[in-house]
Design an enzyme around this catalytic site. Structure first.
Site, mmCIF file in Angstrom:
data_model
loop_
_atom_site.group_PDB
_atom_site.id
_atom_site.type_symbol
_atom_site.label_atom_id
_atom_site.label_comp_id
_atom_site.label_asym_id
_atom_site.label_seq_id
_atom_site.Cartn_x
_atom_site.Cartn_y
_atom_site.Cartn_z
ATOM 1 N N GLU A 30 -94.658 23.921 48.639
ATOM 2 C CA GLU A 30 -93.495 23.744 48.415
ATOM 3 C C GLU A 30 -93.769 23.412 46.849
ATOM 4 O O GLU A 30 -92.596 23.284 46.145
ATOM 5 C CB GLU A 30 -92.229 22.821 49.675
ATOM 6 C CG GLU A 30 -91.173 23.504 49.236
ATOM 7 C CD GLU A 30 -90.090 23.016 49.804
ATOM 8 O OE1 GLU A 30 -90.533 23.539 51.330
ATOM 9 O OE2 GLU A 30 -89.435 22.329 50.456
ATOM 10 N N HIS A 72 -112.989 33.362 64.832
ATOM 11 C CA HIS A 72 -113.191 34.598 65.275
ATOM 12 C C HIS A 72 -112.054 35.824 64.909
ATOM 13 O O HIS A 72 -111.406 36.637 64.964
ATOM 14 C CB HIS A 72 -113.273 34.844 67.303
ATOM 15 C CG HIS A 72 -114.521 33.862 67.520
ATOM 16 N ND1 HIS A 72 -115.596 34.520 67.440
ATOM 17 C CD2 HIS A 72 -114.807 32.520 67.689
ATOM 18 C CE1 HIS A 72 -116.048 33.613 68.418
ATOM 19 N NE2 HIS A 72 -115.841 32.633 67.892
ATOM 20 N N LYS A 112 -81.123 28.577 50.490
ATOM 21 C CA LYS A 112 -80.273 28.515 50.530
ATOM 22 C C LYS A 112 -78.799 28.828 50.123
ATOM 23 O O LYS A 112 -77.720 29.199 51.527
ATOM 24 C CB LYS A 112 -80.676 26.914 50.989
ATOM 25 C CG LYS A 112 -81.613 26.416 51.769
ATOM 26 C CD LYS A 112 -81.038 24.561 51.462
ATOM 27 C CE LYS A 112 -81.967 24.245 52.203
ATOM 28 N NZ LYS A 112 -82.616 22.124 52.377
#
Ligand code: PA5
Length: 466
Positions: free
Chosen positions: A295, A321, A435
Protein backbone atom coordinates in the site's frame (compact mmCIF):
# COMPACT_ATOMS: atom_id res chain seq x y z
CA UNK A 1 21.12 -1.48 22.08
CA UNK A 2 21.19 -4.95 23.60
CA UNK A 3 23.65 -6.43 21.08
CA UNK A 4 22.77 -9.99 21.99
CA UNK A 5 19.20 -9.26 20.93
CA UNK A 6 20.01 -7.08 17.95
CA UNK A 7 18.30 -8.19 14.74
CA UNK A 8 20.52 -8.36 11.67
CA UNK A 9 20.05 -7.92 7.95
CA UNK A 10 22.12 -10.39 5.92
CA UNK A 11 22.31 -9.57 2.21
CA UNK A 12 25.07 -11.97 1.19
CA UNK A 13 22.75 -13.73 -1.22
CA UNK A 14 21.96 -10.52 -3.05
CA UNK A 15 25.59 -10.34 -4.15
CA UNK A 16 27.26 -11.76 -7.25
CA UNK A 17 29.82 -13.70 -5.22
CA UNK A 18 27.04 -15.82 -3.70
CA UNK A 19 24.49 -16.18 -6.47
CA UNK A 20 26.42 -15.42 -9.63
CA UNK A 21 27.08 -12.42 -11.85
CA UNK A 22 23.91 -12.76 -13.87
CA UNK A 23 21.54 -11.80 -11.05
CA UNK A 24 23.70 -10.73 -8.12
CA UNK A 25 24.99 -7.25 -7.38
CA UNK A 26 28.65 -6.42 -7.54
CA UNK A 27 30.19 -4.31 -4.76
CA UNK A 28 31.11 -1.58 -7.22
CA UNK A 29 27.61 -1.41 -8.64
CA UNK A 30 26.11 -1.12 -5.16
CA UNK A 31 28.60 1.49 -3.99
CA UNK A 32 27.92 3.59 -7.08
CA UNK A 33 24.30 3.88 -5.90
CA UNK A 34 25.14 5.10 -2.39
CA UNK A 35 24.61 8.76 -3.37
CA UNK A 36 21.05 7.92 -4.36
CA UNK A 37 20.51 6.16 -1.04
CA UNK A 38 21.98 9.09 0.88
CA UNK A 39 19.70 11.52 -0.93
CA UNK A 40 16.70 9.45 0.21
CA UNK A 41 18.20 9.27 3.71
CA UNK A 42 18.50 13.05 3.92
CA UNK A 43 14.99 13.62 2.64
CA UNK A 44 13.46 11.18 5.14
CA UNK A 45 15.53 12.38 8.10
CA UNK A 46 15.01 16.06 7.26
CA UNK A 47 11.27 15.54 7.40
CA UNK A 48 11.17 13.18 10.34
CA UNK A 49 8.22 13.78 12.60
CA UNK A 50 6.64 16.17 10.12
CA UNK A 51 3.56 15.58 7.97
CA UNK A 52 2.80 11.89 7.73
CA UNK A 53 6.06 10.83 9.35
CA UNK A 54 5.00 11.43 12.94
CA UNK A 55 5.21 7.62 13.36
CA UNK A 56 8.99 8.00 13.43
CA UNK A 57 8.75 9.69 16.84
CA UNK A 58 6.42 7.12 18.42
CA UNK A 59 9.22 5.29 20.27
CA UNK A 60 9.96 8.50 22.19
CA UNK A 61 6.87 10.54 22.84
CA UNK A 62 4.30 8.27 24.47
CA UNK A 63 5.41 8.06 28.10
CA UNK A 64 2.10 9.17 29.62
CA UNK A 65 -0.09 7.33 27.19
CA UNK A 66 1.80 4.10 27.80
CA UNK A 67 1.11 4.37 31.56
CA UNK A 68 -2.58 5.01 30.85
CA UNK A 69 -2.73 2.03 28.48
CA UNK A 70 -1.07 -0.25 31.03
CA UNK A 71 -3.62 0.71 33.65
CA UNK A 72 -6.56 0.22 31.29
CA UNK A 73 -5.13 -3.12 30.14
CA UNK A 74 -4.90 -4.28 33.75
CA UNK A 75 -8.56 -3.37 34.34
CA UNK A 76 -9.63 -5.14 31.14
CA UNK A 77 -7.71 -8.27 32.11
CA UNK A 78 -9.41 -8.31 35.50
CA UNK A 79 -12.93 -7.78 34.22
CA UNK A 80 -13.39 -9.26 30.74
CA UNK A 81 -13.18 -12.73 29.21
CA UNK A 82 -12.88 -11.54 25.62
CA UNK A 83 -11.06 -8.66 23.94
CA UNK A 84 -12.23 -8.04 20.39
CA UNK A 85 -10.63 -5.63 17.95
CA UNK A 86 -12.99 -4.24 15.32
CA UNK A 87 -10.92 -2.73 12.53
CA UNK A 88 -9.42 -3.39 9.12
CA UNK A 89 -6.16 -2.88 7.22
CA UNK A 90 -3.67 -0.87 9.25
CA UNK A 91 -6.15 -0.85 12.13
CA UNK A 92 -6.03 -4.64 12.44
CA UNK A 93 -2.88 -6.14 10.94
CA UNK A 94 -0.48 -4.74 13.54
CA UNK A 95 -2.47 -6.01 16.54
CA UNK A 96 -2.78 -9.41 14.82
CA UNK A 97 0.94 -9.58 14.02
CA UNK A 98 2.10 -8.62 17.52
CA UNK A 99 -0.51 -10.86 19.16
CA UNK A 100 0.57 -13.88 17.13
CA UNK A 101 4.27 -13.18 17.63
CA UNK A 102 4.22 -12.51 21.34
CA UNK A 103 1.66 -14.82 22.87
CA UNK A 104 1.31 -18.58 23.09
CA UNK A 105 0.57 -20.04 19.63
CA UNK A 106 -2.65 -21.59 20.96
CA UNK A 107 -3.42 -18.62 23.17
CA UNK A 108 -7.22 -18.70 22.97
CA UNK A 109 -7.29 -22.44 23.61
CA UNK A 110 -5.34 -22.16 26.87
CA UNK A 111 -7.13 -22.25 30.22
CA UNK A 112 -7.63 -18.75 31.70
CA UNK A 113 -5.04 -19.40 34.40
CA UNK A 114 -2.45 -20.08 31.69
CA UNK A 115 -3.30 -16.96 29.67
CA UNK A 116 -2.11 -13.49 30.60
CA UNK A 117 -5.27 -11.87 29.30
CA UNK A 118 -8.75 -12.44 27.91
CA UNK A 119 -9.35 -14.42 24.72
CA UNK A 120 -8.35 -12.30 21.76
CA UNK A 121 -10.06 -11.79 18.42
CA UNK A 122 -9.30 -9.39 15.59
CA UNK A 123 -12.31 -9.02 13.32
CA UNK A 124 -10.90 -7.60 10.10
CA UNK A 125 -13.60 -8.73 7.74
CA UNK A 126 -17.32 -8.30 7.34
CA UNK A 127 -18.10 -11.77 6.10
CA UNK A 128 -21.53 -12.25 7.75
CA UNK A 129 -20.65 -15.85 8.60
CA UNK A 130 -17.62 -14.66 10.52
CA UNK A 131 -19.62 -12.16 12.57
CA UNK A 132 -22.17 -14.85 13.37
CA UNK A 133 -19.37 -17.26 14.29
CA UNK A 134 -17.83 -14.70 16.64
CA UNK A 135 -21.15 -14.11 18.35
CA UNK A 136 -21.57 -17.87 18.69
CA UNK A 137 -18.38 -18.19 20.72
CA UNK A 138 -18.26 -15.05 22.84
CA UNK A 139 -20.59 -13.61 25.44
CA UNK A 140 -20.88 -9.89 24.66
CA UNK A 141 -21.66 -9.20 28.31
CA UNK A 142 -18.13 -10.34 29.15
CA UNK A 143 -16.43 -8.76 26.13
CA UNK A 144 -14.52 -5.54 25.62
CA UNK A 145 -14.58 -4.24 22.05
CA UNK A 146 -11.79 -2.00 20.80
CA UNK A 147 -13.08 -0.16 17.72
CA UNK A 148 -10.08 1.08 15.76
CA UNK A 149 -10.33 3.43 12.80
CA UNK A 150 -8.09 6.36 11.99
CA UNK A 151 -10.57 7.96 9.60
CA UNK A 152 -13.50 7.17 11.84
CA UNK A 153 -15.46 6.51 8.70
CA UNK A 154 -14.53 3.10 7.28
CA UNK A 155 -17.78 1.32 6.39
CA UNK A 156 -16.63 -2.12 7.54
CA UNK A 157 -15.64 -0.95 11.01
CA UNK A 158 -18.62 1.34 11.47
CA UNK A 159 -20.99 -1.48 10.43
CA UNK A 160 -19.37 -3.75 13.02
CA UNK A 161 -19.77 -1.03 15.67
CA UNK A 162 -23.45 -0.60 14.80
CA UNK A 163 -24.09 -4.34 15.18
CA UNK A 164 -22.12 -4.75 18.40
CA UNK A 165 -23.36 -1.62 20.15
CA UNK A 166 -26.95 -2.53 19.38
CA UNK A 167 -26.40 -5.96 20.89
CA UNK A 168 -24.66 -4.55 23.91
CA UNK A 169 -27.44 -2.05 24.56
CA UNK A 170 -30.03 -4.80 24.31
CA UNK A 171 -28.10 -6.96 26.77
CA UNK A 172 -26.74 -4.33 29.12
CA UNK A 173 -28.65 -1.07 28.69
CA UNK A 174 -26.67 1.96 29.84
CA UNK A 175 -23.71 -0.16 30.82
CA UNK A 176 -23.07 -0.94 27.11
CA UNK A 177 -20.72 2.01 26.75
CA UNK A 178 -18.35 0.47 29.30
CA UNK A 179 -17.69 -2.33 26.79
CA UNK A 180 -16.34 -0.16 23.99
CA UNK A 181 -13.03 1.62 23.64
CA UNK A 182 -12.57 3.79 20.55
CA UNK A 183 -9.12 4.29 19.04
CA UNK A 184 -9.32 7.03 16.45
CA UNK A 185 -8.34 10.53 15.39
CA UNK A 186 -8.63 13.18 18.10
CA UNK A 187 -10.92 15.40 16.00
CA UNK A 188 -11.66 14.07 12.56
CA UNK A 189 -14.22 11.46 11.62
CA UNK A 190 -17.44 10.09 13.03
CA UNK A 191 -16.07 7.69 15.62
CA UNK A 192 -14.78 10.43 17.86
CA UNK A 193 -18.15 12.20 17.66
CA UNK A 194 -19.93 8.99 18.59
CA UNK A 195 -17.42 8.22 21.35
CA UNK A 196 -17.94 11.63 22.94
CA UNK A 197 -21.70 11.49 22.65
CA UNK A 198 -22.03 7.92 23.98
CA UNK A 199 -19.26 8.22 26.58
CA UNK A 200 -16.85 5.58 25.25
CA UNK A 201 -13.29 5.69 26.52
CA UNK A 202 -11.08 6.87 23.67
CA UNK A 203 -7.44 6.61 22.67
CA UNK A 204 -6.07 8.85 19.97
CA UNK A 205 -4.08 8.05 16.87
CA UNK A 206 -1.64 10.94 16.64
CA UNK A 207 -1.72 13.27 13.64
CA UNK A 208 0.74 12.15 11.01
CA UNK A 209 0.41 8.46 11.88
CA UNK A 210 -1.30 6.58 9.05
CA UNK A 211 -3.00 3.19 9.42
CA UNK A 212 -0.15 0.96 8.32
CA UNK A 213 2.39 2.89 10.39
CA UNK A 214 0.27 2.82 13.54
CA UNK A 215 1.25 -0.38 15.36
CA UNK A 216 3.44 1.47 17.86
CA UNK A 217 0.71 3.92 18.93
CA UNK A 218 -2.47 3.04 20.87
CA UNK A 219 -3.73 1.09 17.82
CA UNK A 220 -1.25 -1.67 18.61
CA UNK A 221 -0.18 -0.84 22.15
CA UNK A 222 -3.58 -1.30 23.83
CA UNK A 223 -4.32 -4.76 22.37
CA UNK A 224 -0.72 -5.82 23.04
CA UNK A 225 -0.86 -4.62 26.65
CA UNK A 226 -4.16 -6.44 27.20
CA UNK A 227 -2.41 -9.63 26.07
CA UNK A 228 0.30 -9.02 28.66
CA UNK A 229 2.94 -8.08 26.07
CA UNK A 230 5.71 -5.80 27.34
CA UNK A 231 4.91 -2.70 25.28
CA UNK A 232 7.75 -0.70 26.82
CA UNK A 233 10.17 -3.28 25.43
CA UNK A 234 8.50 -3.06 22.02
CA UNK A 235 9.03 0.69 22.00
CA UNK A 236 12.60 0.27 23.24
CA UNK A 237 13.29 -2.12 20.38
CA UNK A 238 11.90 0.43 17.92
CA UNK A 239 14.00 3.22 19.45
CA UNK A 240 17.15 1.11 19.24
CA UNK A 241 16.42 0.21 15.63
CA UNK A 242 15.82 3.89 14.92
CA UNK A 243 19.33 4.60 16.13
CA UNK A 244 20.75 2.16 13.57
CA UNK A 245 18.51 3.51 10.83
CA UNK A 246 19.79 7.05 11.47
CA UNK A 247 23.34 6.10 10.60
CA UNK A 248 24.57 8.04 7.63
CA UNK A 249 26.73 5.26 6.22
CA UNK A 250 24.70 3.13 3.85
CA UNK A 251 26.52 -0.09 4.70
CA UNK A 252 25.97 0.47 8.45
CA UNK A 253 22.29 1.36 8.16
CA UNK A 254 20.19 -1.83 7.79
CA UNK A 255 16.95 -0.21 6.60
CA UNK A 256 18.73 2.07 4.14
CA UNK A 257 20.71 -0.81 2.64
CA UNK A 258 17.59 -3.00 2.48
CA UNK A 259 15.69 -0.16 0.80
CA UNK A 260 18.47 0.43 -1.72
CA UNK A 261 18.59 -3.25 -2.64
CA UNK A 262 14.80 -3.34 -3.01
CA UNK A 263 14.87 -0.24 -5.18
CA UNK A 264 17.60 -1.68 -7.42
CA UNK A 265 15.71 -4.97 -7.66
CA UNK A 266 12.59 -3.12 -8.81
CA UNK A 267 14.68 -1.35 -11.45
CA UNK A 268 15.81 -4.77 -12.67
CA UNK A 269 12.22 -5.99 -12.96
CA UNK A 270 12.11 -8.00 -9.73
CA UNK A 271 8.53 -7.03 -9.13
CA UNK A 272 7.66 -9.55 -6.44
CA UNK A 273 8.80 -9.44 -2.83
CA UNK A 274 8.30 -12.70 -0.96
CA UNK A 275 8.33 -12.50 2.83
CA UNK A 276 9.01 -15.92 4.33
CA UNK A 277 9.43 -16.24 8.08
CA UNK A 278 10.53 -19.59 9.46
CA UNK A 279 8.29 -19.34 12.50
CA UNK A 280 4.55 -19.67 12.95
CA UNK A 281 4.76 -16.84 15.45
CA UNK A 282 5.83 -14.49 12.63
CA UNK A 283 3.17 -15.59 10.16
CA UNK A 284 1.11 -12.41 10.56
CA UNK A 285 4.23 -10.24 10.53
CA UNK A 286 4.36 -11.30 6.87
CA UNK A 287 0.72 -10.18 6.41
CA UNK A 288 1.46 -6.88 8.12
CA UNK A 289 4.55 -6.39 5.92
CA UNK A 290 2.52 -7.12 2.78
CA UNK A 291 0.17 -4.24 3.55
CA UNK A 292 2.98 -1.88 4.51
CA UNK A 293 5.03 -2.61 1.39
CA UNK A 294 2.16 -2.93 -1.07
CA UNK A 295 0.00 0.00 0.00
CA UNK A 296 2.92 2.35 0.60
CA UNK A 297 4.95 1.74 -2.56
CA UNK A 298 2.37 0.65 -5.13
CA UNK A 299 1.81 4.05 -6.72
CA UNK A 300 1.53 5.80 -10.03
CA UNK A 301 3.97 8.65 -10.49
CA UNK A 302 2.45 11.63 -12.33
CA UNK A 303 0.01 9.20 -13.95
CA UNK A 304 2.91 8.04 -16.10
CA UNK A 305 5.04 5.50 -14.33
CA UNK A 306 3.65 2.79 -12.11
CA UNK A 307 5.93 1.56 -9.37
CA UNK A 308 5.85 -0.94 -6.53
CA UNK A 309 6.62 -4.54 -5.80
CA UNK A 310 3.92 -7.13 -5.23
CA UNK A 311 4.35 -8.52 -1.73
CA UNK A 312 3.70 -12.21 -1.22
CA UNK A 313 3.58 -14.00 2.09
CA UNK A 314 4.99 -17.45 2.59
CA UNK A 315 5.70 -19.54 5.66
CA UNK A 316 8.77 -21.69 6.19
CA UNK A 317 8.76 -24.64 6.09
CA UNK A 318 5.12 -25.05 5.07
CA UNK A 319 5.46 -23.20 1.78
CA UNK A 320 8.60 -25.05 0.80
CA UNK A 321 6.05 -27.63 -0.27
CA UNK A 322 3.92 -25.23 -2.27
CA UNK A 323 5.78 -22.17 -3.55
CA UNK A 324 9.54 -22.87 -3.53
CA UNK A 325 9.45 -24.72 -6.86
CA UNK A 326 8.21 -21.52 -8.50
CA UNK A 327 10.78 -19.39 -6.70
CA UNK A 328 13.62 -21.67 -7.75
CA UNK A 329 12.72 -22.30 -11.38
CA UNK A 330 10.01 -19.82 -12.33
CA UNK A 331 10.54 -16.34 -13.76
CA UNK A 332 13.42 -14.26 -12.42
CA UNK A 333 11.03 -11.65 -11.04
CA UNK A 334 11.27 -12.20 -7.28
CA UNK A 335 13.34 -11.41 -4.24
CA UNK A 336 12.83 -13.65 -1.22
CA UNK A 337 13.31 -12.36 2.31
CA UNK A 338 13.66 -15.06 4.93
CA UNK A 339 13.10 -14.26 8.58
CA UNK A 340 14.94 -16.66 10.83
CA UNK A 341 14.86 -17.19 14.56
CA UNK A 342 18.07 -18.01 16.44
CA UNK A 343 16.46 -19.54 19.51
CA UNK A 344 12.87 -20.75 19.46
CA UNK A 345 10.85 -20.57 22.68
CA UNK A 346 10.46 -24.33 22.69
CA UNK A 347 12.82 -27.23 22.07
CA UNK A 348 11.29 -30.45 20.81
CA UNK A 349 13.45 -33.58 20.48
CA UNK A 350 12.64 -36.04 17.75
CA UNK A 351 12.30 -39.49 19.27
CA UNK A 352 14.43 -42.35 18.01
CA UNK A 353 12.62 -45.20 16.32
CA UNK A 354 12.16 -47.38 13.26
CA UNK A 355 15.86 -48.28 13.44
CA UNK A 356 15.32 -50.87 10.69
CA UNK A 357 14.31 -48.09 8.26
CA UNK A 358 17.40 -45.83 7.98
CA UNK A 359 15.60 -43.28 5.77
CA UNK A 360 13.36 -42.50 8.73
CA UNK A 361 15.57 -43.33 11.70
CA UNK A 362 18.22 -40.76 10.69
CA UNK A 363 15.86 -38.05 12.02
CA UNK A 364 15.77 -39.53 15.54
CA UNK A 365 18.02 -37.80 18.06
CA UNK A 366 17.79 -34.43 16.37
CA UNK A 367 15.33 -31.74 17.49
CA UNK A 368 12.60 -30.02 15.48
CA UNK A 369 14.73 -26.91 16.06
CA UNK A 370 17.63 -28.50 14.19
CA UNK A 371 15.36 -29.78 11.45
CA UNK A 372 13.72 -26.41 10.78
CA UNK A 373 17.13 -24.68 10.71
CA UNK A 374 18.54 -27.31 8.33
CA UNK A 375 15.55 -26.91 6.02
CA UNK A 376 15.93 -23.14 6.01
CA UNK A 377 19.63 -23.31 5.23
CA UNK A 378 18.94 -25.90 2.53
CA UNK A 379 16.23 -23.74 0.94
CA UNK A 380 18.45 -20.68 1.05
CA UNK A 381 21.19 -22.77 -0.60
CA UNK A 382 18.86 -24.12 -3.31
CA UNK A 383 17.63 -20.63 -4.19
CA UNK A 384 21.15 -19.20 -4.23
CA UNK A 385 22.46 -22.09 -6.33
CA UNK A 386 19.71 -21.32 -8.85
CA UNK A 387 20.89 -17.70 -8.93
CA UNK A 388 17.82 -16.34 -7.12
CA UNK A 389 18.08 -13.14 -5.10
CA UNK A 390 17.41 -13.67 -1.42
CA UNK A 391 18.23 -12.05 1.88
CA UNK A 392 17.69 -12.89 5.51
CA UNK A 393 16.61 -11.05 8.63
CA UNK A 394 17.93 -12.77 11.73
CA UNK A 395 16.03 -12.50 15.00
CA UNK A 396 18.07 -13.87 17.92
CA UNK A 397 14.73 -14.73 19.52
CA UNK A 398 11.14 -13.60 19.23
CA UNK A 399 10.25 -11.23 22.04
CA UNK A 400 8.75 -7.76 22.48
CA UNK A 401 12.15 -6.10 22.03
CA UNK A 402 13.01 -7.86 18.74
CA UNK A 403 9.50 -7.43 17.35
CA UNK A 404 9.72 -3.68 18.07
CA UNK A 405 13.01 -3.63 16.16
CA UNK A 406 11.62 -5.67 13.28
CA UNK A 407 8.51 -3.57 12.75
CA UNK A 408 10.43 -0.31 12.92
CA UNK A 409 13.04 -1.70 10.51
CA UNK A 410 10.35 -2.49 7.92
CA UNK A 411 8.75 0.93 8.39
CA UNK A 412 12.07 2.67 7.83
CA UNK A 413 12.89 0.48 4.83
CA UNK A 414 9.52 1.47 3.35
CA UNK A 415 10.11 5.17 4.04
CA UNK A 416 13.58 5.11 2.45
CA UNK A 417 12.42 3.10 -0.53
CA UNK A 418 9.46 5.48 -1.05
CA UNK A 419 11.90 8.40 -1.15
CA UNK A 420 14.09 6.59 -3.70
CA UNK A 421 11.04 5.91 -5.86
CA UNK A 422 10.01 9.54 -5.49
CA UNK A 423 6.48 8.70 -4.43
CA UNK A 424 4.22 9.54 -1.51
CA UNK A 425 4.42 6.41 0.62
CA UNK A 426 1.72 7.65 2.96
CA UNK A 427 -1.38 8.01 0.80
CA UNK A 428 -3.61 5.31 -0.66
CA UNK A 429 -5.74 6.80 -3.46
CA UNK A 430 -6.47 3.32 -4.79
CA UNK A 431 -7.99 2.26 -1.45
CA UNK A 432 -9.92 5.51 -1.08
CA UNK A 433 -11.50 5.03 -4.50
CA UNK A 434 -13.01 1.72 -3.42
CA UNK A 435 -14.21 3.21 -0.13
CA UNK A 436 -15.98 6.06 -1.98
CA UNK A 437 -17.56 3.68 -4.48
CA UNK A 438 -18.95 1.63 -1.56
CA UNK A 439 -20.50 4.75 -0.01
CA UNK A 440 -22.05 5.61 -3.39
CA UNK A 441 -23.48 2.13 -3.87
CA UNK A 442 -25.07 2.24 -0.42
CA UNK A 443 -26.55 5.71 -1.02
CA UNK A 444 -24.43 7.73 1.42
CA UNK A 445 -25.19 11.45 1.25
CA UNK A 446 -22.57 13.46 -0.63
CA UNK A 447 -21.65 10.61 -2.98
CA UNK A 448 -24.32 11.20 -5.65
CA UNK A 449 -21.76 12.08 -8.36
CA UNK A 450 -19.78 8.95 -7.61
CA UNK A 451 -23.01 6.95 -7.88
CA UNK A 452 -23.67 8.46 -11.33
CA UNK A 453 -20.09 7.63 -12.33
CA UNK A 454 -20.62 4.04 -11.21
CA UNK A 455 -23.95 3.75 -12.99
CA UNK A 456 -22.25 4.84 -16.22
CA UNK A 457 -19.69 2.01 -16.11
CA UNK A 458 -19.91 -0.59 -18.92
CA UNK A 459 -22.58 -3.12 -18.09
CA UNK A 460 -21.53 -6.77 -17.85
CA UNK A 461 -22.29 -8.81 -20.97
CA UNK A 462 -23.93 -12.21 -20.55
CA UNK A 463 -21.68 -13.66 -23.24
CA UNK A 464 -18.67 -13.27 -20.98
CA UNK A 465 -20.33 -15.11 -18.13
CA UNK A 466 -20.29 -18.85 -18.63
O1 PA5 B 1 -2.94 1.96 5.90
C1 PA5 B 1 -3.99 2.50 5.74
O2 PA5 B 1 -4.13 3.74 5.82
C2 PA5 B 1 -5.25 1.70 5.44
O3 PA5 B 1 -4.99 0.35 5.24
C3 PA5 B 1 -6.23 1.83 6.60
O4 PA5 B 1 -5.61 1.36 7.77
C4 PA5 B 1 -7.52 1.05 6.36
O5 PA5 B 1 -8.11 1.43 5.15
C5 PA5 B 1 -8.49 1.30 7.49
O6 PA5 B 1 -8.70 2.66 7.64
P1 PA5 B 1 -9.22 3.29 8.99
O7 PA5 B 1 -8.21 3.04 10.04
O8 PA5 B 1 -9.39 4.73 8.69
O9 PA5 B 1 -10.52 2.62 9.29
Amino acid sequence: MDTKLKIRFDYNNMMARSIGKEEGFKDKELISCYPLALKAFEEVQKNRGKGMTAWMELPYNQGEIVEDILLTAQQIRAKFNYFVVLGIGGSALGPMAAGQALTHLRYNELRRSKRKGPKFYVEDNIDPERMKALLDVIDVKKAMFNVITKSGATSETMAQLLIIYDLLKKELGDEAKEHIIATTDREKGNLIKIAKREGFKAYYIPDGVGGRFSELCPVGLLPAAVLGIDIKQMLQGAADMDELCRRQEVDKNPALMAALLSYLCMKKGKNISVMMPYADSLKYIADWYCQLWGESLGKSVDNEVNVGQTPVKALGVTDQHSQIQLYTEGPYDKVVTFITVGKYRARVPIARGFEDIPDVSFLGGYTLNELIQAERVATEYALSKAGRLNNTILLPKVNAYTIGQLMYFFEMQTAYCGAMLNINAYNQPGVEEGKKATYALLGRKGYEDKKRELDARPSKKRKYII
